[in-house]
Design an enzyme around this catalytic site. Structure first.
Site, PDB file in Angstrom:
ATOM      1  N   GLU A 257      -1.148  67.726  38.416  1.00  0.00           N
ATOM      2  CA  GLU A 257      -0.450  68.798  37.170  1.00  0.00           C
ATOM      3  C   GLU A 257       0.350  67.789  36.524  1.00  0.00           C
ATOM      4  O   GLU A 257       1.374  67.551  36.881  1.00  0.00           O
ATOM      5  CB  GLU A 257       0.086  69.826  37.967  1.00  0.00           C
ATOM      6  N   CYS A 296       6.740  71.821  31.719  1.00  0.00           N
ATOM      7  CA  CYS A 296       5.052  71.247  31.393  1.00  0.00           C
ATOM      8  C   CYS A 296       4.446  72.102  30.522  1.00  0.00           C
ATOM      9  O   CYS A 296       3.354  71.629  29.852  1.00  0.00           O
ATOM     10  CB  CYS A 296       4.319  71.167  32.888  1.00  0.00           C
TER      11      CYS A 296
HETATM   12  P1  NAP Z   1       7.490  61.581  37.521  1.00  0.00           P
HETATM   13  O1  NAP Z   1       8.346  60.427  37.110  1.00  0.00           O
HETATM   14  O2  NAP Z   1       5.929  61.366  37.448  1.00  0.00           O
HETATM   15  O3  NAP Z   1       7.594  61.821  38.982  1.00  0.00           O
HETATM   16  C1  NAP Z   1       6.761  63.028  39.681  1.00  0.00           C
HETATM   17  C2  NAP Z   1       7.147  62.763  41.263  1.00  0.00           C
HETATM   18  O4  NAP Z   1       6.388  61.675  41.459  1.00  0.00           O
HETATM   19  C3  NAP Z   1       8.581  62.630  41.653  1.00  0.00           C
HETATM   20  O5  NAP Z   1       8.657  63.221  42.874  1.00  0.00           O
HETATM   21  C4  NAP Z   1       8.612  61.149  41.859  1.00  0.00           C
HETATM   22  O6  NAP Z   1       9.558  60.848  42.954  1.00  0.00           O
HETATM   23  C5  NAP Z   1       7.131  60.778  42.392  1.00  0.00           C
HETATM   24  N1  NAP Z   1       6.786  59.511  42.182  1.00  0.00           N
HETATM   25  C6  NAP Z   1       7.095  58.615  41.543  1.00  0.00           C
HETATM   26  N2  NAP Z   1       6.546  57.473  41.813  1.00  0.00           N
HETATM   27  C7  NAP Z   1       5.782  57.616  43.124  1.00  0.00           C
HETATM   28  C8  NAP Z   1       5.179  56.819  43.979  1.00  0.00           C
HETATM   29  N3  NAP Z   1       4.842  55.451  43.447  1.00  0.00           N
HETATM   30  N4  NAP Z   1       4.839  57.273  45.226  1.00  0.00           N
HETATM   31  C9  NAP Z   1       5.028  58.478  45.312  1.00  0.00           C
HETATM   32  N5  NAP Z   1       5.670  59.370  44.480  1.00  0.00           N
HETATM   33  C10 NAP Z   1       6.147  59.024  43.400  1.00  0.00           C
HETATM   34  O7  NAP Z   1       7.701  62.840  36.960  1.00  0.00           O
HETATM   35  P2  NAP Z   1       8.789  63.627  36.565  1.00  0.00           P
HETATM   36  O8  NAP Z   1       9.547  62.760  35.513  1.00  0.00           O
HETATM   37  O9  NAP Z   1       9.519  64.122  37.721  1.00  0.00           O
HETATM   38  O10 NAP Z   1       8.476  65.052  35.991  1.00  0.00           O
HETATM   39  C11 NAP Z   1       8.302  65.090  34.665  1.00  0.00           C
HETATM   40  C12 NAP Z   1       6.922  65.263  34.228  1.00  0.00           C
HETATM   41  O11 NAP Z   1       6.287  66.038  34.932  1.00  0.00           O
HETATM   42  C13 NAP Z   1       6.583  65.592  32.691  1.00  0.00           C
HETATM   43  O12 NAP Z   1       5.793  64.690  32.118  1.00  0.00           O
HETATM   44  C14 NAP Z   1       5.952  67.054  33.036  1.00  0.00           C
HETATM   45  O13 NAP Z   1       5.203  67.625  31.707  1.00  0.00           O
HETATM   46  C15 NAP Z   1       5.496  67.006  34.082  1.00  0.00           C
HETATM   47  N6  NAP Z   1       5.388  68.425  34.966  1.00  0.00           N
HETATM   48  C16 NAP Z   1       4.244  68.684  34.959  1.00  0.00           C
HETATM   49  C17 NAP Z   1       3.918  70.380  35.432  1.00  0.00           C
HETATM   50  C18 NAP Z   1       2.686  70.837  35.676  1.00  0.00           C
HETATM   51  O14 NAP Z   1       2.605  71.724  36.539  1.00  0.00           O
HETATM   52  N7  NAP Z   1       1.556  70.345  35.238  1.00  0.00           N
HETATM   53  C19 NAP Z   1       5.118  70.887  35.910  1.00  0.00           C
HETATM   54  C20 NAP Z   1       6.282  70.176  35.938  1.00  0.00           C
HETATM   55  C21 NAP Z   1       6.323  69.093  35.317  1.00  0.00           C
HETATM   56  P3  NAP Z   1      10.911  60.323  42.403  1.00  0.00           P
HETATM   57  O15 NAP Z   1      11.583  61.330  41.510  1.00  0.00           O
HETATM   58  O16 NAP Z   1      11.599  59.995  43.838  1.00  0.00           O
HETATM   59  O17 NAP Z   1      10.670  59.060  41.523  1.00  0.00           O
END
Ligand code: NAP
Length: 679
Positions: A257, A296
């Site tokens: 997602e 999101c």
């Molecule tokens: P992100 O930077 O992509 O991080 C998402 C998750 O992935 C975090 O838990 C992060 O952990 C983890 N992660 C990052 N690199 C990783 C790796 N190499 N291995 C394992 N895990 C890893 O996104 P975010 O900044 O938290 O969230 C914002 C984004 O999420 C926005 O673009 C939003 O649109 C999207 N979103 C989508 C939905 C949906 O349901 N479609 C809902 C909410 C948000 P760390 O924090 O420890 O780096």
């Protein structure tokens, strides 16, 4: 003030943070917590889930697990004030908490209730009808779903620390699969607090859930064919993770997602002064400002008829100016802060990319925020842009500024509006504010393929609409393309993502034993006493009585016709009935047959059978003529416990008929009868 030490929970033990990163208040910029999962043995955690949590969960029935979800929801409800307080520090207002904390708890409640109503009190979920695969019915097939025997790794985004965890856990635990939860580090102290409440409630079996408050180490490289990854976050991270060679080699299910450029369209007819126009402006304001736009599903692109653009821009800017921004803990605050200084910098950069293709309608601080220093916390003001040439522009369709930033786009006609909505490349949701059913139909035909959810808002839904941005557990959440191509929730559909669907083929006896239900061709057990005199707990699939015969006379048919008023010609007029291709002449009413069947099979005395609650799947298969004798078979097909007092019994009923000249009975009608029986 001492910093919150955000723990992990591994193999049933709380682990203090190691290799810590300091996390800051979104409101003041002060340090609030330390988190880190260095040295955590994530591979042992996965084994613990597979070896301890999985078997314990699979030993329970769907109803047991549903009850567990309800108990978790109740435990969280009782302590949600603790979560609210921590949530404000992430920048969330009380209105935001309703989405994240109450929304997450609500999702648990919905799955608890759906699990009990829509799934069996058993370990195997039956998917669809039995298929006849042979002429005589001796060989049949059906589909069953069973829990995967691995671990689910839930990787969540920072913006919904509670809902994000619970909306994944609810279907996963209901399926019977243990989970390792990995919240985004930026707001993981709130997730840890909610997780801790669930552990302290002591309703989950050992190994059912574990928590990593920090990096996942090499966990993804060690996942196998029965494991699942459910990811929420940015498109870039999703791309990096889904390309993991181990995940690809082992065909590990990977649900993503991710971000999406959601659109909201004002219908061609919905000009100023219409209820749809007002609702549209209100919804766009809400979507830009709830969670400070860190949703999101938030509306990023606002698509408006050319003629209405001036009025929409003016009304929306006016409303946005009225939104009180400030300390999220203040009751008057409608919009809080972004989650971190890093997010603020990211939103600023993306806002600038959008601004390069558009003109500003509203930008910058309209008034000082209440009770905070905007320079210290991660506060940003709403920004609204107008892109005059949305066909030629790119950034406005591709850049997700994850904050209170949206762009207005004019359209010429209905087709143009829908084409613009699709330019997001795949989104979680698009809303359409229209009172015109033709435009709604066109939107589905032209746009549904590009959006996971279409939300039609008009005057008829009034205040009952749940809103563009709120994913409801009953409805699918996910979207194609840019939105990640994943799917979560959607009621029981979401549970099946954690289960293997397997086709099973064999004899009715085998398939009935596997499904804990009865189907024609499987052994019947003669019931003595009469099954209506047996309690819910004493009845078993296959318990059967046969009753009849009873001859149906012409007098019966006429009596029924005059008594009920159903004097349809097929029952009353021999010549007209004969002229009908379906009937040999006058025939008995179908409803007469049902009534006679009940008269044959009921046991009249008071007893544990409390009420007839319905009848499903009725088919009339052959006409019954005056002089034919009917017989009936009543068999327990399946059972579903409702509460401690009674449960629902589904009976397979077959009515057969035999004419004076017929060599053997012919099936005349079949249906499922539903009754409530005392426990
Ligand atoms: P992100 O930077 O992509 O991080 C998402 C998750 O992935 C975090 O838990 C992060 O952990 C983890 N992660 C990052 N690199 C990783 C790796 N190499 N291995 C394992 N895990 C890893 O996104 P975010 O900044 O938290 O969230 C914002 C984004 O999420 C926005 O673009 C939003 O649109 C999207 N979103 C989508 C939905 C949906 O349901 N479609 C809902 C909410 C948000 P760390 O924090 O420890 O780096």
């Amino acid at each position: 003030m001492s910093l919150i030490q955000v723990h992990s929970f591994a193999q049933g033990v709380w682990k203090a943070p190691a290799g810590v990163r300091t996390l800051h208040s979104a409101v003041t910029g002060e340090p609030v917590a330390e988190a880190g999962a260095d040295g955590l043995d994530v591979l042992a955690m996965a084994e613990h889930a597979r070896e301890v949590g999985g078997p314990a969960l699979r030993a329970l029935t769907f109803h047991d697990r549903a009850r567990m979800l309800k108990a978790l929801a109740q435990a969280l409800t009782a302590r949600k004030d603790e979560l609210y307080a921590l949530s404000h520090v992430t920048g969330a207002t009380q209105r935001d908490n309703l989405f994240d904390i109450d929304g997450g708890i609500g999702t648990l409640f919905v799955y608890a209730s759906k699990g009990r109503r829509e799934m069996p009190d058993a370990q195997v979920f039956l998917d669809g009808e039995v298929e006849g695969l042979s002429r005589s019915g001796a060989f049949r097939g059906r589909h069953v779903c069973v829990p995967l025997q691995g671990v689910a790794v839930h990787i969540n985004a920072f913006n919904f620390p509670v809902w994000g965890m619970l909306e994944k856990l609810a279907p996963c635990l209901l399926a019977g699969v243990p989970a390792i939860v990995k919240p985004a580090t930026a707001t993981c102290w709130l997730t840890e607090a909610a997780f801790r409440i669930m552990i302290e409630a002591d309703v989950l079996p050992e190994g059912a859930v574990q928590l990593v408050s920090g990096g996942l180490g090499g966990l993804l490289d060690a996942l196998g064919p029965q494991d699942v990854v459910a990811f929420t976050g940015s498109a870039d991270t999703a791309l990096a993770l889904r390309g993991n060679r181990t995940l690809l080699r082992n065909a590990v299910r990977f649900t993503a997602e991710q971000d999406s450029l959601n659109a909201s369209v004002l219908g061609p007819e919905a000009g100023p002064g219409t209820p749809e126009f007002d609702a549209f402006v209100k919804e766009a304001t809400t979507e830009m400002t709830v969670k400070a736009g860190q949703k999101c599903t938030a509306i990023r692109r606002i698509i408006v008829p050319e003629a209405a653009m001036g009025a929409v821009a003016e009304a929306l800017a006016e409303r946005l100016k009225g939104v009180r921004i400030g300390d999220p803990a203040l009751e008057t605050t409608r919009m809080g802060a972004l989650a971190s200084a890093a997010q603020k910098a990211d939103v600023e950069a993306k806002r600038a990319a959008i601004a390069a293709e558009a003109t500003a309608v509203l930008e910058g601080w309209q008034a000082a925020p209440d009770g905070v220093d905007p320079e210290r916390g991660a506060f940003v003001p709403p920004a609204l842009y107008l892109c005059e040439d949305p066909d030629g522009a790119r950034a406005v369709h591709e850049t997700e500024a994850f904050g209170p930033v949206s762009t207005l786009m004019p359209y010429r006609d209905a087709a143009h509006a829908l084409a613009l909505a699709n330019r997001g490349g795949g989104s979680l949701v698009a809303s359409v504010f229209t009172h015109d059913p033709e435009f709604a139909r066109a939107a589905v035909a032209e746009s549904a393929a590009w959006h996971g959810r279409l939300y039609f808002a008009d005057r008829d839904i009034g205040r009952e609409g749940t809103g563009h941005g709120a994913p409801m557990p009953h409805m699918v959440h996910g979207g194609p393309g840019r939105a990640g191509g994943g799917e979560e929730q959607g009621g029981i559909r979401g549970v099946l993502h954690y289960m293997q669907r397997t086709a099973v083929q064999g004899s009715p006896r085998m398939l009935s034993a596997i499904g804990s239900d009865w189907m024609p061709g499987a052994p019947e057990t003669p019931s003595d006493p009469h099954p209506f005199q047996r309690r819910f707990g004493d009845l078993a699939p296959g318990d059967t009585i046969h009753a009849g015969p009873r001859v149906v006379s012409l007098e019966d048919i006429e009596h029924f016709a005059h008594f009920t008023g159903d004097v349809f010609y097929a029952h009353m007029d021999e010549a007209a009935a004969r002229a009908n291709p379906f009937f040999p002449g006058r025939v008995a009413h179908g409803y007469l047959l049902l009534s006679f069947a009940a008269g044959l099979f009921v046991s009249p005395d008071p007893g544990p059978t409390l009420a007839n609650t319905g009848l499903e799947g009725l088919r009339f298969m052959a006409p019954v003529s005056p002089g034919d004798a009917i017989s009936v078979r009543l068999t327990v097909k399946s059972k579903k416990a409702r509460n401690t007092e009674y449960g629902e019994v589904r009976w397979d009923v077959a009515i057969s008929k035999q004419g004076p000249e017929d060599e053997a009975p012919i099936q005349a009608a079949a249906y499922d009868l539903l009754t409530m029986n005392a426990a």
